[in-house]
Design a protein around this motif. Sequence first.
Motif, PDB file in Angstrom:
ATOM      1  N   ASN A   1      -7.231   0.628  27.306  1.00 18.68           N
ATOM      2  CA  ASN A   1      -5.982  -0.153  27.888  1.00 18.68           C
ATOM      3  C   ASN A   1      -6.613  -1.368  28.910  1.00 18.68           C
ATOM      4  OD1 ASN A   1      -7.372   1.275  29.694  1.00 18.68           O
ATOM      5  ND2 ASN A   1      -5.355   1.784  31.151  1.00 18.68           N
ATOM      6  N   MET A   2      -7.334  -2.096  28.285  1.00 20.80           N
ATOM      7  CA  MET A   2      -7.882  -3.252  29.033  1.00 20.80           C
ATOM      8  C   MET A   2      -7.782  -4.541  28.436  1.00 20.80           C
ATOM      9  SD  MET A   2     -11.883  -3.593  30.353  1.00 20.80           S
ATOM     10  CE  MET A   2     -12.515  -3.815  28.571  1.00 20.80           C
ATOM     11  N   ASP A   3      -6.910  -5.643  28.933  1.00 22.25           N
ATOM     12  CA  ASP A   3      -6.881  -6.804  28.368  1.00 22.25           C
ATOM     13  C   ASP A   3      -8.070  -7.867  28.921  1.00 22.25           C
ATOM     14  OD1 ASP A   3      -4.388  -6.218  26.918  1.00 22.25           O
ATOM     15  OD2 ASP A   3      -3.658  -5.815  29.101  1.00 22.25           O
ATOM     16  N   GLU A   4      -8.498  -7.657  30.263  1.00 26.56           N
ATOM     17  CA  GLU A   4      -9.255  -8.778  30.786  1.00 26.56           C
ATOM     18  C   GLU A   4     -10.428  -8.208  31.447  1.00 26.56           C
ATOM     19  OE1 GLU A   4      -5.610 -11.865  31.823  1.00 26.56           O
ATOM     20  OE2 GLU A   4      -6.784 -11.010  33.347  1.00 26.56           O
ATOM     21  N   LEU A   5     -11.371  -8.720  31.428  1.00 20.03           N
ATOM     22  CA  LEU A   5     -12.705  -8.011  31.950  1.00 20.03           C
ATOM     23  C   LEU A   5     -13.525  -9.081  32.827  1.00 20.03           C
ATOM     24  CD1 LEU A   5     -14.968  -5.808  32.167  1.00 20.03           C
ATOM     25  CD2 LEU A   5     -15.792  -6.634  30.007  1.00 20.03           C
ATOM     26  N   ASP A   6     -13.712  -8.791  34.038  1.00 20.83           N
ATOM     27  CA  ASP A   6     -14.420  -9.562  35.275  1.00 20.83           C
ATOM     28  C   ASP A   6     -15.936  -9.034  35.297  1.00 20.83           C
ATOM     29  OD1 ASP A   6     -15.504 -11.320  37.168  1.00 20.83           O
ATOM     30  OD2 ASP A   6     -13.737 -11.196  38.347  1.00 20.83           O
ATOM     31  N   LEU A   7     -16.735  -9.135  35.032  1.00 21.75           N
ATOM     32  CA  LEU A   7     -18.196  -8.798  35.289  1.00 21.75           C
ATOM     33  C   LEU A   7     -19.032 -10.042  35.909  1.00 21.75           C
ATOM     34  CD1 LEU A   7     -19.116  -6.814  32.239  1.00 21.75           C
ATOM     35  CD2 LEU A   7     -18.952  -5.872  34.269  1.00 21.75           C
ATOM     36  N   SER A   8     -18.363 -10.921  36.582  1.00 23.11           N
ATOM     37  CA  SER A   8     -18.903 -12.081  37.270  1.00 23.11           C
ATOM     38  C   SER A   8     -19.797 -11.632  38.665  1.00 23.11           C
ATOM     39  CB  SER A   8     -18.105 -13.086  37.578  1.00 23.11           C
ATOM     40  OG  SER A   8     -17.185 -12.690  38.740  1.00 23.11           O
ATOM     41  N   ARG A   9     -20.850 -12.437  38.885  1.00 22.68           N
ATOM     42  CA  ARG A   9     -21.517 -12.290  40.011  1.00 22.68           C
ATOM     43  C   ARG A   9     -22.364 -10.962  39.925  1.00 22.68           C
ATOM     44  NH1 ARG A   9     -18.420 -12.721  44.968  1.00 22.68           N
ATOM     45  NH2 ARG A   9     -16.693 -11.993  43.793  1.00 22.68           N
ATOM     46  N   ASN A  10     -22.972 -10.646  38.964  1.00 20.65           N
ATOM     47  CA  ASN A  10     -23.871  -9.479  38.847  1.00 20.65           C
ATOM     48  C   ASN A  10     -25.036  -9.976  38.440  1.00 20.65           C
ATOM     49  OD1 ASN A  10     -22.303  -6.898  39.332  1.00 20.65           O
ATOM     50  ND2 ASN A  10     -20.985  -7.912  37.999  1.00 20.65           N
ATOM     51  N   GLN A  11     -26.107  -9.227  37.994  1.00 22.72           N
ATOM     52  CA  GLN A  11     -27.502  -9.448  37.438  1.00 22.72           C
ATOM     53  C   GLN A  11     -27.690  -9.032  36.122  1.00 22.72           C
ATOM     54  OE1 GLN A  11     -27.702  -7.587  40.726  1.00 22.72           O
ATOM     55  NE2 GLN A  11     -27.142  -9.637  41.424  1.00 22.72           N
TER      56      GLN A  11
END
Length: 259
Positions: free
Chosen positions: A50-60
């Motif tokens: 149930n996911m349309d958008e994914l934000d994994l920014s600013r990680n390593q």
Amino acid sequence: MTKKKGNTGTKVSLQEAKKAIRMKPNGLRRLTLSNMGITIFPPCIFKLTNMDELDLSRNQIEKLPDNIGKLPSLRWLDLHSNNLESVPESIGKLVDLTYLNLSNNRLTSSGLPTSLASLTNLTTLNLGLNKLESLLPTMVPGESLQELGLFDNLFTSLPDFVIELCDLARVNVKRNPLQLIDIEDEDDVYLIHKERLCDNCQKICKDPGGEQLKECVIKTFEGERSYSGLITPNSVAAANQDVWRVKKIEHYQSFESSI
């Protein structure tokens, strides 16, 4: 979220990921796992339906899984400010993507897959703040692309295919060692096809050949629509702009010392 010992970073459980999903006003469901010290792409994400958008920014995160294409419902993917050196071919299976942000990573031209051209619904592609020297026509989707971020890279010339993308309205190529275009003092950069220019704009733009005006770079006119996502990679994380600026300065200083 739980921290693991050593250099494995933050581990995200399926339960935690489910709780982090938020419904947006437009009805799309976004999972935000930004700025959490994640070093490995969370495998639990593949279990979310149930996911349309994914934000994994600013990680390593240093590597995307080879089966990243097994998230076919994604329409929006933000991976800016990680440590990615390449993108797997399977990303081309995310055919519903309209937005892809890969800025502020360590991507080289050889690290980009030709399967990007399969993302025919993509309207915004941000590749700024990387180590790109060139782009092949087979790497970029042309049917719907409207915004292209190439700022802070190593381009010495504008990719030839750019002027052939009929729907492309905005290109940001600031702080590249371009030999033919001086844009350092421009606030924003626009690539305009001749047929889209009014008479006044055509007078502003210079025609080096004296016969045909194929494209031009002009300043933003008052009232022009803003494309913040192509100027700063932290367009969805303004609170962390200081961190981004430090990374940008370090990247630019490294680039200056290499030429």
